[in-house]
Design an enzyme around this catalytic site. Structure first.
Site, short mmCIF file in Angstrom:
data_model
loop_
_atom_site.label_atom_id
_atom_site.label_comp_id
_atom_site.label_asym_id
_atom_site.label_seq_id
_atom_site.Cartn_x
_atom_site.Cartn_y
_atom_site.Cartn_z
N GLY A 141 0.81 -1.22 0.00
CA GLY A 141 0.00 0.00 0.00
C GLY A 141 0.84 1.26 0.00
O GLY A 141 0.43 2.28 0.56
N SER A 142 2.02 1.24 -0.62
CA SER A 142 2.90 2.42 -0.62
C SER A 142 3.14 2.94 -2.03
O SER A 142 4.07 3.73 -2.24
CB SER A 142 4.25 2.08 0.02
OG SER A 142 4.05 1.63 1.32
N GLY A 143 2.39 2.47 -2.98
CA GLY A 143 2.55 2.96 -4.36
C GLY A 143 3.68 2.27 -5.11
O GLY A 143 4.01 2.67 -6.22
N LEU A 144 4.26 1.21 -4.53
CA LEU A 144 5.36 0.52 -5.21
C LEU A 144 4.90 -0.77 -5.89
O LEU A 144 5.71 -1.61 -6.25
CB LEU A 144 6.51 0.25 -4.24
CG LEU A 144 7.24 1.49 -3.71
CD1 LEU A 144 8.37 1.09 -2.77
CD2 LEU A 144 7.80 2.34 -4.85
N GLY A 145 3.59 -0.90 -6.04
CA GLY A 145 3.07 -2.01 -6.84
C GLY A 145 3.16 -3.37 -6.19
O GLY A 145 3.35 -4.37 -6.88
N SER A 146 2.96 -3.43 -4.86
CA SER A 146 3.05 -4.75 -4.20
C SER A 146 1.97 -5.69 -4.71
O SER A 146 2.21 -6.90 -4.86
CB SER A 146 2.96 -4.61 -2.68
OG SER A 146 1.63 -4.28 -2.28
N ASP A 204 0.72 -1.42 -13.76
CA ASP A 204 1.57 -2.01 -12.71
C ASP A 204 1.95 -3.45 -13.04
O ASP A 204 3.12 -3.84 -12.96
CB ASP A 204 0.85 -1.99 -11.35
CG ASP A 204 0.71 -0.60 -10.78
OD1 ASP A 204 1.10 0.36 -11.46
OD2 ASP A 204 0.21 -0.47 -9.64
N1 ATP Z 1 3.04 -9.98 -0.09
C1 ATP Z 1 1.72 -9.91 -0.07
N2 ATP Z 1 0.99 -10.84 0.61
C2 ATP Z 1 -0.35 -10.77 0.63
N3 ATP Z 1 -1.09 -9.82 0.05
C3 ATP Z 1 -0.43 -8.87 -0.61
C4 ATP Z 1 1.00 -8.86 -0.71
N4 ATP Z 1 1.37 -7.81 -1.46
C5 ATP Z 1 0.22 -7.17 -1.80
N5 ATP Z 1 -0.85 -7.80 -1.29
C6 ATP Z 1 -2.27 -7.41 -1.49
O1 ATP Z 1 -2.28 -6.15 -2.17
C7 ATP Z 1 -2.90 -5.13 -1.36
C8 ATP Z 1 -2.15 -3.82 -1.54
O2 ATP Z 1 -2.47 -3.34 -2.81
P1 ATP Z 1 -2.56 -1.78 -3.17
O3 ATP Z 1 -2.85 -1.72 -4.61
O4 ATP Z 1 -3.48 -1.09 -2.21
O5 ATP Z 1 -1.10 -1.27 -2.86
P2 ATP Z 1 0.21 -1.39 -3.71
O6 ATP Z 1 0.00 -2.39 -4.82
O7 ATP Z 1 1.33 -1.66 -2.79
O8 ATP Z 1 0.35 0.07 -4.28
P3 ATP Z 1 0.03 0.66 -5.75
O9 ATP Z 1 -0.98 -0.24 -6.41
O10 ATP Z 1 -0.54 2.02 -5.48
O11 ATP Z 1 1.35 0.70 -6.42
C9 ATP Z 1 -2.81 -5.67 0.06
O12 ATP Z 1 -3.86 -5.16 0.85
C10 ATP Z 1 -2.97 -7.19 -0.16
O13 ATP Z 1 -4.32 -7.56 -0.32
C1 MEV Z 2 -2.93 4.67 -9.26
C2 MEV Z 2 -2.59 3.88 -10.48
O1 MEV Z 2 -2.41 4.78 -11.56
C3 MEV Z 2 -1.27 3.15 -10.30
C4 MEV Z 2 -1.18 2.43 -8.99
O2 MEV Z 2 0.09 2.06 -8.75
C5 MEV Z 2 -3.70 2.91 -10.74
C6 MEV Z 2 -3.57 2.15 -12.06
O3 MEV Z 2 -2.99 2.65 -13.01
O4 MEV Z 2 -4.14 1.04 -12.11
#
Ligand code: ATP
Ligand code: MEV
Length: 250
Positions: A141-146, A204
């Site tokens: 959930g930090s914008g690094l595409g987890s 992503d």
């Molecule tokens: N290692 C992991 N184990 C389990 N679930 C995960 C893991 N990594 C990501 N997730 C899932 O993805 C969700 C986070 O996704 P979210 O799109 O909110 O953040 P992000 O992918 O880190 O950021 P962004 O999409 O903005 O780059 C978590 O709540 C969880 O459901």
């Molecule tokens: C916020 C966003 O632009 C990137 C999330 O990492 C959403 C997307 O493109 O799916």
């Protein structure tokens, strides 16, 4: 037989959010990865369960395959080579399987990742027992595409043990998929991202699948090849956000 797949996180250099509405964005992969290990038990293991271990989160899930069959009786012929979207009825059924695992309230945000796993797993391997372990270097959930790295690593590991991909199992170390295999990984990962994200643009999972840098607009990918490593300083503010909620609010 066991495989280990890894997929990188990403940083969006321009066009974040606007890309969801059809604008062009540029993204680069970063050298932090999510890893998925997948193995099938042998008959002598006498294990008829599908297991998922989220190692960093200290969470272990186990579903008897008989229970998965009861809840998802209509999987039909699973086809690794034809990615398909998860219907709302299937999401509801999988949610039942996830809820039965009683995820503690403090970790409930992970349930969408677990739902995505069950969808990708059963779509590609049906009711086969297996053991899956996830570890990650990415903050969630930090914008690094987890979420995308998770979906790409799941898809890569699942496809590696399917008939749709041929790998040299005598090879030690990481192997790169070919372009058509990457395409398949990317399509499945996008279907997974839809479950976590709601309405993702696909940028992503695409940059996590192909690596390096990409230009992306409305599903169209241009790979930007550079021999010069780009140095970036990324600061973790430790202020989390939920991308699904953010995107839905635009
Ligand atoms: N290692 C992991 N184990 C389990 N679930 C995960 C893991 N990594 C990501 N997730 C899932 O993805 C969700 C986070 O996704 P979210 O799109 O909110 O953040 P992000 O992918 O880190 O950021 P962004 O999409 O903005 O780059 C978590 O709540 C969880 O459901
Ligand atoms: C916020 C966003 O632009 C990137 C999330 O990492 C959403 C997307 O493109 O799916």
């Amino acid at each position: 037989m066991e495989v280990r797949a890894r997929a990188p996180g990403k940083i969006i250099l321009a066009g974040e959010h606007a890309v969801v509405h059809g604008s062009t964005a540029v993204a680069a992969s970063i050298d932090l990865y999510t890893y998925v290990t997948l193995g099938f038990p042998t008959p002598s293991d006498n294990d008829d369960t599908l297991k998922l271990h989220l190692k960093d989160m200290d969470l272990e899930f186990s579903w008897p395959v008989g229970r998965i069959k009861e809840v998802l009786p209509d999987l039909g012929s699973h086809a690794a080579s034809s990615p398909s979207s998860c219907s709302s009825e299937t999401i509801k059924a999988i949610t039942t399987l996830v809820e039965e695992q009683n995820i503690p309230e403090a970790k409930i945000g992970l349930s969408s990742g677990v739902t995505t796993f069950l969808w990708l797993y059963t779509s590609i391997h049906g009711y086969k027992p297996a053991k899956t372990v996830v570890t990650s270097e990415l903050p969630l959930g930090s914008g690094l595409g987890s979420s995308a790295a998770l979906c790409v690593a799941f898809s890569a590991a699942l496809l590696a043990l399917s008939d749709s991909v041929t790998l040299d199992f005598s090879h030690q170390g990481w192997q790169m998929f070919g372009d058509s295999e990457l395409d398949l990984v990317n399509k499945w990962a996008f279907e997974g991202e839809k479950i976590i994200h709601g309405k993702p643009s696909g940028i992503d999972n695409t940059v996590s699948t192909y690596g390096n840098m990409i230009k992306f607009r409305s599903g169209e990918l241009t790979r930007i090849k550079t021999n010069m490593p780009l140095k970036m300083l990324i600061t973790n503010t430790k202020v989390g956000r939920n991308t699904k909620a953010l995107v839905a609010s635009f």
